[in-house]
Design an enzyme around this catalytic site. Sequence first.
Site, short mmCIF file in Angstrom:
data_model
loop_
_atom_site.label_atom_id
_atom_site.label_comp_id
_atom_site.label_asym_id
_atom_site.label_seq_id
_atom_site.Cartn_x
_atom_site.Cartn_y
_atom_site.Cartn_z
CG HIS A 200 -2.09 -1.03 0.86
ND1 HIS A 200 -2.08 -2.30 1.38
CD2 HIS A 200 -3.15 -0.96 0.03
CE1 HIS A 200 -3.11 -2.97 0.90
NE2 HIS A 200 -3.78 -2.19 0.09
NE ARG A 307 -6.28 0.17 -2.14
CZ ARG A 307 -5.76 0.22 -3.38
NH1 ARG A 307 -5.62 1.37 -3.99
NH2 ARG A 307 -5.39 -0.88 -3.99
CD GLU A 442 -9.91 -8.00 -1.94
OE1 GLU A 442 -8.86 -7.44 -2.27
OE2 GLU A 442 -10.71 -7.49 -1.13
CG ASN A 465 -3.12 -5.06 -5.77
OD1 ASN A 465 -2.71 -5.21 -6.90
ND2 ASN A 465 -3.56 -3.91 -5.30
CG ASP A 466 -5.49 -8.62 -1.08
OD1 ASP A 466 -4.40 -8.84 -0.52
OD2 ASP A 466 -6.20 -7.64 -0.80
CB CYS A 513 -9.94 -1.88 -8.45
SG CYS A 513 -10.39 -3.06 -7.18
#
Length: 588
Positions: A200, A307, A442, A465-466, A513
């Site tokens: 992040h 977020r 995710e 990402n996850d 995203c």
Amino acid sequence: MTAIFYSDYNNKMKVLKGVPASPGFAIGRAYLYNDDELNVPEYEILEAEVVSEMERYRTAVARAIEELELLQAREHSDPDGFLATHIMMLRDPEIDAKIDIQLAKTKKNVEWVVQDVVNELLRKLGTVQDVYLKERTMDIRDVSRRILQHLLGKAVHSSLAELKGEAILVTSNLLPSDAVAMNKKSVLGLVMDAGGNTTHTAILARSFEIPAVLGCVWATREIHNGDWVVVDGENGQVLINPAEAVIEEYIQRKILHEKTQADLKVLGGLPCVTLDGRTFQLNANIEIPDEVENVLAHGADGVGLYRSEFLFIQNGANVSEEIQCQAYRRVLEGMEGRPVTIRTLDLGGDKLAPDLYPAKESNPLLGWRAIRFCLADRKIFQTQLRALLRASVYGNLKIMFPMISGVGELEQVLAILEEVKNQLTSEKVPFAPNIPIGTMIEVPSAAMVSDHLARLVDFFSIGTNDLTQYTLAVDRGNERIASLYEPFHPGVLRLIKLVIDNAHEAGIPVAMCGEMASNSKAALILAGLGLDEFSMNAVGLPKMKSVLRSLTYSEAEHVAEDVLKMRRSDEIEAFVTAYSQGRFSPSE
Ligand code: PEP
Ligand code: MG
């Protein structure tokens, strides 16, 4: 990945290699952010607590040793033998004994005792003439900082918000909470010992358009306060004390980069449509409402991911309904009727609110995170949903839930949303009718059951990402295994295809995203798989638009088909790289 090498054309210059985490170039003086800023509390302990405090100290020391040993194993080199020296210091029984004695004598908490013992040692060293011994003060500071960090859980609070002037921020590890809090105007560039591209902190650096090189393991050791530093966020290099001619060369590169960005921005007003007429939605990811202006300047069709947890990181977990509502309203109004997808609280992992998570989890990424936390703390979740619904009348709101792993969880969430809607209706508080509700995909299990999930929501957004981290079992923030974090892995691509197919079968659109959405080589595959929306840091939008406008949907479909037959990620990446070469010369 992280070797140091010395340039031949200037003996004094050192070059460090790391991960290019945020594009662009920055040139300036280094500001080392270290833990002189650690806030060490002081409090009394009981006689009976002396033993447990000593135990805490020993655990912190053991963790610090483990950390240094890992670093030694990873780097296969140890400049000046400093890692070995630090490990030796940590194992010194004399220091152990000193801490034990002082604990029993002062009856103060162990962090305070450690600081006291270290200060005393530094005072003594300050008076000696021996240069070698004097130089050890740096090591003592470094080692004690490491122990204190473990005792305190993290580097507690930062003076980064009060930064003055302009500098290149050099730090061992910047928490996302510190990254949002810092005075961004003062930070020309960021260099960090730790971290990878999808952490992040990297995401925030891109959002704030601060060139950054992360995972640059020797940075805090090699760079000193006031050194001239060039951050090359394009190639993942950090130049320390370069000659004037080199600085001049980088000034020219910086100017060129900024011009290219400005040229690309001109595309902002044009639609994101392929040569054969397929239109894609291009949205921006944001972390704070202040970013809206920048989002519009880069020609976004909407906000694909807000977020919202950063509001909680900045204000604490109990941020009021009113403050939340005002923040959401600001974004909705700022986007002037364009769609805005606000994701409910995704705290946990590396995103911690200051007043939450008193207990440390041994595996936070697999722990009490995001929707799991919201379902456990209904009050916080309901307050957020009330704020979101109230704000909905000010724009085009979509609500999205993070870390959903299956149908049961999603059904619980939807039931809570219904309850909150009923509450507001009975209080005669207005909210928009038919707010689209979506879920992030995710967690691999969510992808696997996406056919069922698709029937419960209005849209999906794939969080690569996850999804990549959990599918490949690779911590996205661990630079030691960064090479195993492969977004082009066939396993990940198959899951993405499955999600898109299931969504389309149920008649709902799919966005992405995660950071993969801004990768122009991946764009070919994603477009061909039928992704409907790409959402990314605003700065990446013009580039992505130019890529999508220069291909045909049918060629992308063929690329996707070919790629899905391949067995290895390097094969896939090489294929799309070769395919892209000369066409849209992607920068990744
Ligand atoms: C993701 O996981 O891809 C995502 C967009 O969420 P975050 O990066 O905030 O975890
Ligand atoms: Mg995520």
